[in-house]
Design an enzyme around this catalytic site. Structure first.
Site, PDB file in Angstrom:
ATOM      1  N   LYS A  69      33.732  34.345  37.398  1.00 57.83           N
ATOM      2  CA  LYS A  69      34.916  34.486  37.704  1.00 57.83           C
ATOM      3  C   LYS A  69      35.265  32.853  38.426  1.00 57.83           C
ATOM      4  O   LYS A  69      34.423  32.046  38.158  1.00 57.83           O
ATOM      5  CB  LYS A  69      34.774  35.275  39.370  1.00 57.83           C
ATOM      6  CG  LYS A  69      34.671  36.768  38.910  1.00 57.83           C
ATOM      7  CD  LYS A  69      35.106  37.310  40.109  1.00 57.83           C
ATOM      8  CE  LYS A  69      36.436  37.884  39.979  1.00 57.83           C
ATOM      9  NZ  LYS A  69      36.733  38.843  40.730  1.00 57.83           N
ATOM     10  N   GLU A 120      29.964  36.829  41.557  1.00 54.60           N
ATOM     11  CA  GLU A 120      29.940  36.761  40.014  1.00 54.60           C
ATOM     12  C   GLU A 120      30.398  35.290  39.699  1.00 54.60           C
ATOM     13  O   GLU A 120      31.347  34.870  39.879  1.00 54.60           O
ATOM     14  CB  GLU A 120      31.058  37.553  39.812  1.00 54.60           C
ATOM     15  CG  GLU A 120      30.695  39.254  40.092  1.00 54.60           C
ATOM     16  CD  GLU A 120      31.845  40.071  40.054  1.00 54.60           C
ATOM     17  OE1 GLU A 120      32.264  40.541  38.795  1.00 54.60           O
ATOM     18  OE2 GLU A 120      32.227  40.680  40.917  1.00 54.60           O
ATOM     19  N   GLU A 127      36.549  32.914  44.879  1.00 54.71           N
ATOM     20  CA  GLU A 127      36.638  34.194  43.754  1.00 54.71           C
ATOM     21  C   GLU A 127      35.196  34.381  43.491  1.00 54.71           C
ATOM     22  O   GLU A 127      34.912  35.428  43.284  1.00 54.71           O
ATOM     23  CB  GLU A 127      37.262  33.780  42.454  1.00 54.71           C
ATOM     24  CG  GLU A 127      38.837  34.046  42.799  1.00 54.71           C
ATOM     25  CD  GLU A 127      39.549  35.065  43.067  1.00 54.71           C
ATOM     26  OE1 GLU A 127      38.870  36.293  42.388  1.00 54.71           O
ATOM     27  OE2 GLU A 127      40.237  35.400  43.892  1.00 54.71           O
ATOM     28  N   GLU A 179      40.052  47.934  47.158  1.00 50.86           N
ATOM     29  CA  GLU A 179      39.161  46.657  47.357  1.00 50.86           C
ATOM     30  C   GLU A 179      39.729  45.954  48.417  1.00 50.86           C
ATOM     31  O   GLU A 179      40.870  46.072  49.004  1.00 50.86           O
ATOM     32  CB  GLU A 179      39.842  45.620  46.346  1.00 50.86           C
ATOM     33  CG  GLU A 179      39.289  45.709  44.881  1.00 50.86           C
ATOM     34  CD  GLU A 179      39.673  44.619  43.993  1.00 50.86           C
ATOM     35  OE1 GLU A 179      39.991  43.484  44.216  1.00 50.86           O
ATOM     36  OE2 GLU A 179      39.827  45.190  42.693  1.00 50.86           O
TER      37      GLU A 179
END
Ligand SMILES: *[C@@H]1O[C@H](CO)[C@@H](O)[C@H](O)[C@H]1NC(C)=O
Ligand SMILES: *[C@@H]1O[C@H](CO)[C@@H](O)[C@H](O)[C@H]1NC(C)=O
Ligand SMILES: *[C@@H]1O[C@H](CO)[C@@H](O)[C@H](O)[C@H]1NC(C)=O
Length: 345
Positions: A322, A319, A327, A267
């Site tokens: 999250k 997303e 984030e 990541e």
């Protein structure tokens, strides 16, 4: 996190479309490539079939999923040109660490049904659980899975994903050193991986150190946007923070007698919103674009020159389940309409 000129991007990625051949020392010998993390913590995400079409249209041939999601794995059937890294869920580790039989059961349920027509290249045991309270559960599960794939002669690598919080010291890179907890939990894992030259997967985010001290850290150093040496460490000169963090980990491994173990960057990324002017689409695009260039150049890092490695950008989509703030904003695409958030190429 990726692009706008679909055609250019496609062309670019197709051009470098790569086969990862690890030679006997475990380093990639063919051109290195960038994959995408495919996170599923959103209630507005496109269907897996649509996401695979997106990957195909932009030439992505490596993805990472965080758990053996059946919908995604079923959609992947027949897409053998996409190499998949599948995670074992952290909450399953305790049961799996308790018995080799449990690990066999997990494999039979979650992996075996897809072996014939999904290209599963890595199984990762836990995501950033080392160092931490359940860190000790990683090694026994890795050992059981390693035995299992070996006994069945399957071309699947078994590894784990670790965070840079394993480093007690990382600056300058040559002082890189693991914490005492990392020495207990991580070093045995590294020794197991060394037996087969299987890469350790590391998450490296220059964004976080930068965001914690933006007045003292150069943005161009954090985003690979200068050629100038910013940090001189003995004979090694660093023009970007990513390499400095990567090499600190290499130095820390060496101090534990682990030499030459390959690393894959599972990541990295930069949020496009959530923290004022430090997280704009422009800065995120700059970081990610430069990361892709760095990976495909295969030039390695100052401590491992010309030793290329693979890397995965985090993540495909923003997303919304999250934690709020940055984030939720690491995605290359908005889920709605799968629209790119910025031009990556
Ligand atoms: C494998 O690749 C590494 C890095 O390029 C190189 O140093 C090593 O000599 C290669 N090993 C073999 C057996 O080709
Ligand atoms: C799986 O992916 C690897 C790496 O891209 C490739 O070499 C291999 O041929 C693929 N497997 C199949 C069955 O296509
Ligand atoms: C963000 O804004 C502050 C205050 O105006 C400024 O000092 C800083 O340079 C800006 N940072 C970036 C990355 O634009």
């Amino acid at each position: 996190m990726i692009y706008s000129s679909k055609k250019l991007f496609f062309f670019f990625l197709s051009y470098i479309m790569m086969i990862s051949n690890y030679n006997t020392s475990g380093f990639l010998t063919a051109t290195n490539s960038v994959g995408l993390n495919y996170g599923l913590l959103g209630d507005n995400l496109p269907s897996p079939a649509n996401v695979l079409n997106l990957y195909k249209s932009i030439g992505i041939t490596k993805i990472r999923i965080f758990d053996p999601n059946t919908e995604v794995l079923k959609a992947l059937r027949g897409h053998r040109n996409i190499e998949v890294t599948v995670g074992v869920r952290d909450q399953d580790l305790a049961a799996l660490a308790a018995s080799e039989e449990a690990v066999k059961g997990w494999f039979v349920t979650n992996i075996e049904p897809y072996l014939a027509d999904v290209n599963i290249s890595f199984i990762t045991v836990g995501n950033e659980v080392i160092p931490g309270p359940i860190g000790p559960q990683v090694l026994p599960v890795m050992q059981s899975l390693t035995n299992l794939v070996k006994s069945r002669n399957l071309p699947i690598s078994i590894s784990t994903v670790v965070a840079m919080s394993n480093l007690e010291k990382s600056y300058p890179p040559s002082t890189g050193k693991f914490t005492s907890q990392a020495r207990e939990q991580l070093v045995p894992v590294l020794k197991l991986l060394s037996q087969t030259s299987t890469p350790i997967l590391v998450n490296i985010y220059p964004y976080f150190p930068y965001a914690s001290d933006p007045s003292n850290i150069r943005l161009d150093y954090a985003t690979f946007n200068t050629e100038a040496i910013v940090v001189q460490d003995g004979p090694l000169g660093y023009s970007n923070m990513f390499d400095a963090i990567f090499d600190a980990f290499v130095w820390a491994m060496e101090k534990e007698g682990v030499k030459g173990l390959p690393m894959v960057v599972s990541e990295t990324g930069w949020p496009s919103a959530g923290n004022g002017n430090l997280t704009t689409p422009d800065i995120a695009a700059t970081y990610n674009r430069n990361f892709v260039k760095h990976i495909v150049s295969g030039k390695g890092t100052p401590k491992r020159p010309n030793k290329g490695f693979d890397g995965f950008l985090f993540a495909t989509f923003n997303e919304n389940q999250k934690p709020a703030g940055t984030e939720q904003n690491f995605g290359l695409y908005n889920p709605t309409g799968m629209k790119p958030i910025y031009k990556l190429f």
